[in-house]
Design a protein around this motif. Sequence first.
Motif, mmCIF file in Angstrom:
data_model
loop_
_atom_site.group_PDB
_atom_site.id
_atom_site.type_symbol
_atom_site.label_atom_id
_atom_site.label_comp_id
_atom_site.label_asym_id
_atom_site.label_seq_id
_atom_site.Cartn_x
_atom_site.Cartn_y
_atom_site.Cartn_z
ATOM 1 N N TYR A 22 0.903 -1.208 0.089
ATOM 2 C CA TYR A 22 -0.039 0.148 -0.121
ATOM 3 C C TYR A 22 0.796 1.174 0.002
ATOM 4 N N TYR A 41 1.528 1.123 -4.267
ATOM 5 C CA TYR A 41 0.413 1.906 -4.553
ATOM 6 C C TYR A 41 0.576 3.521 -4.372
ATOM 7 N N THR A 42 0.952 3.917 -2.917
ATOM 8 C CA THR A 42 0.841 5.248 -2.625
ATOM 9 C C THR A 42 2.050 6.063 -3.652
ATOM 10 N N LYS A 51 -0.040 5.539 -7.938
ATOM 11 C CA LYS A 51 -1.120 6.609 -7.783
ATOM 12 C C LYS A 51 -1.040 7.767 -8.652
ATOM 13 N N ASN A 69 -3.685 2.495 -11.379
ATOM 14 C CA ASN A 69 -3.249 2.567 -10.165
ATOM 15 C C ASN A 69 -4.230 1.757 -9.123
ATOM 16 N N ILE A 70 -5.573 1.975 -9.280
ATOM 17 C CA ILE A 70 -6.334 1.091 -8.314
ATOM 18 C C ILE A 70 -6.428 -0.261 -8.740
ATOM 19 N N GLY A 127 -2.892 -1.287 -7.269
ATOM 20 C CA GLY A 127 -2.760 -1.171 -6.045
ATOM 21 C C GLY A 127 -3.796 -1.597 -5.025
#
Length: 325
Positions: A148, A152-153, A157, A163-164, A167
């Motif tokens: 995460y 992801y972050t 992102k 990204n989603i 992530g």
Amino acid sequence: MTDASYSSASSIEAGNPGLDVASAASDFGARTADFIALLKPRVMFLVVFTGLVGMVVAPGALHPVLAFTALLCIAVGAGASGAINMWFDADIDAVMERTSARPIPLGRIQPSEALGFGSVLSVGSVAVMGLGVNWVAALWLAITIGFYVFVYTMWLKRRTPQNIVIGGAAGAFPPMIGWAAVTGDISLYPVLLFGIIFLWTPPHFWALALYRSDDYARAGVPMLPVVAGEAETRRQILYYSLVLVPFTLVPWLLGYTGALYGIGAALLGAGLLVLAAQIFRGSGMAAPKRMFAYSILYLFLLFALLLAERWLDLPMGFPGLAGGA
């Protein structure tokens, strides 16, 4: 001067210790509330709940104290990830209407405080999970936090509309952590539960992104509606929903769950598909808003059915197939 006014004036001159104590207590309460907000408690609820389901459906059992410890570590680890996310995304949060009231953009918590808070909780949650429960669960918790925060972050992102999709795996790990807490290993069943959450995440967040696309565009976040447009996002929500709903039936078909889950998943999935079709055909934002709200309830009820089957000790397996893989 009356006695009352003299008393009041004397209190002011003396600094009014009573007011000072009340003010300090109020400040402490506000600071505590701000640090709790850093943990993203609303997101934490589903994370902990799906982790609990992973524990309950796993073969074997944990002592209640260890079970509570495992769930607490999952909650703290998830909250720690949220705090670090808010530290890294403080610039984005400040310009987005949805996130502008978070503690860092408002200046109530310094970015360095959020980073330190999240880092300590991250290390602490993994250490306690390893020492108190087992190191396999601790490893998966560490992977979840790392995925995460770093994947992801910090990486995805701001760089890709996927990204989603990628992530989203971070939010799908809790059932595996819960399972590992009980068994000390990972098998196909928790991986299937991971897959359900992984496939659920894109349509869930893209529904939000549709009616918050101006927010994401203002912040420079390449969410799918910003990069590919509204029409493509609506198609992708439908495509993912068409994959997700049949996939939720796989645990039943493989004998891991019973008819209560299987029939419930089919009915809940039908509702999701109706909303996805409305989004695909429509142009307004009413359907995406309904989809976002329903998708949260959908995932909760889906996993609640798994809990109900275990607690009611219902027969497992799809009719005509060998049950209980």
